[in-house]
Design an enzyme around this catalytic site. Sequence first.
Site, PDB file in Angstrom:
ATOM      1  CE  LYS A 146      -4.016  -1.973  -0.147  1.00 50.72           C
ATOM      2  NZ  LYS A 146      -4.929  -1.794  -1.273  1.00 50.72           N
TER       3      LYS A 146
HETATM    4  N1  PMP Z   1      -3.311  -8.551   1.617  1.00 49.04           N
HETATM    5  C1  PMP Z   1      -3.279  -7.596   2.577  1.00 49.04           C
HETATM    6  C2  PMP Z   1      -2.697  -7.927   3.906  1.00 49.04           C
HETATM    7  C3  PMP Z   1      -3.810  -6.329   2.319  1.00 49.04           C
HETATM    8  O1  PMP Z   1      -3.787  -5.385   3.280  1.00 49.04           O
HETATM    9  C4  PMP Z   1      -4.376  -6.073   1.052  1.00 49.04           C
HETATM   10  C5  PMP Z   1      -4.971  -4.714   0.792  1.00 49.04           C
HETATM   11  N2  PMP Z   1      -6.294  -4.600   1.243  1.00 49.04           N
HETATM   12  C6  PMP Z   1      -4.412  -7.095   0.086  1.00 49.04           C
HETATM   13  C7  PMP Z   1      -3.846  -8.323   0.404  1.00 49.04           C
HETATM   14  C8  PMP Z   1      -5.068  -6.916  -1.251  1.00 49.04           C
HETATM   15  O2  PMP Z   1      -4.526  -5.894  -2.038  1.00 49.04           O
HETATM   16  P1  PMP Z   1      -5.463  -5.047  -2.986  1.00 49.04           P
HETATM   17  O3  PMP Z   1      -6.251  -4.097  -2.122  1.00 49.04           O
HETATM   18  O4  PMP Z   1      -4.531  -4.324  -3.888  1.00 49.04           O
HETATM   19  O5  PMP Z   1      -6.374  -5.973  -3.707  1.00 49.04           O
END
Ligand code: PMP
Length: 332
Positions: free
Chosen positions: A42
């Site tokens: 992120k």
């Molecule tokens: N795994 C974790 C631990 C996350 O925090 C996130 C983000 N919500 C994701 C996977 C998935 O990523 P995305 O939001 O880009 O789909």
Amino acid sequence: MLFFFGVWNTPLVRLNSITQSEGIKCEMLVKCEFANPGGSSKDRIAKLMIEEAERKGILKPGYTIIEPTSGNTGISLALNAAIKGYHCIIILPERMSKEKVDVMKALGAEIIRTPSGVAWDSPDSHINVANRLSREISNSVILNQYENPLNSIAHYETTAQEILDACNGRVDMVVAGVGTGGTIVGVSRKIKEQCPECIIVGVDPIGSIVAQPESLNVDRGSYKVEGIGHDFIPKSLERDAVDYWVKSSDKPSFIMARRLIREEGLLCGGSSGSAVCAAIEAARVLEPGQRCVVILPDGARNYMTKFLNDQWMISNGFLEDIVTPKSGVQKK
Ligand code: PMP
């Protein structure tokens, strides 16, 4: 001021022990997003969304950044806010870890917890509480990872490009857990430009409704892995970017995350375990010489009192008993 935050290039590491014991014939590489400065993928989107909001004049000195998140976007926004002097209010459901909250607090963010298990369109959901706050607090902005096109653009421009560069432009499969969908959409769009045959596998927990076909989502309800799955389809998730969905479940995900730590030395989080379990299932169609890349979105730091803790694993029914490694030292 020298500002290096934003030079990503996270390591792409080959799995050895797990792939060998699971009989995987292709090469399996994992993208270690926990190596980012804030500990997750992120960081990529937070920096881009903030800089673009500043450029557009939506975000100005003295403003408050408000964001609903499962935690990692909150950490990354709080990190940027700490450096740049913005006030930051993060709204996240109760079920997300205390470790994430403590990191955000240390970075100076204000935290609001919302009840877990409420529907996304309930007034008490983290999304609607954030919307309400942004109406009440003047000079505030929600960068809104669930709708902001920069979410997937960040991964299109950086994560996917790094994968292509490290793999000399040849990737046969990519596996990623799906939360907002930003990672999988951005990575899919970019990699398919160069490798149109590459299979994009999305991972969605049992209990969530985002996988396709709909028949995969028969079981609705709660799950413990954080950051993936939803009870709605976020705008940021363009599901045509995904070729194939795998449903994940808690116990094998946490056991696999612990194996990634214990056998491969990769200090990853629980959703990384979900992604590698799914990759092991999906990559059986690949031959020797082919290549599967798996995204490990965050790290063990976020879950020290959760799946890293034997007692937590046992009380949740994910581990039968505490396994004490033999030291060979005799007690007198
Ligand atoms: N795994 C974790 C631990 C996350 O925090 C996130 C983000 N919500 C994701 C996977 C998935 O990523 P995305 O939001 O880009 O789909």
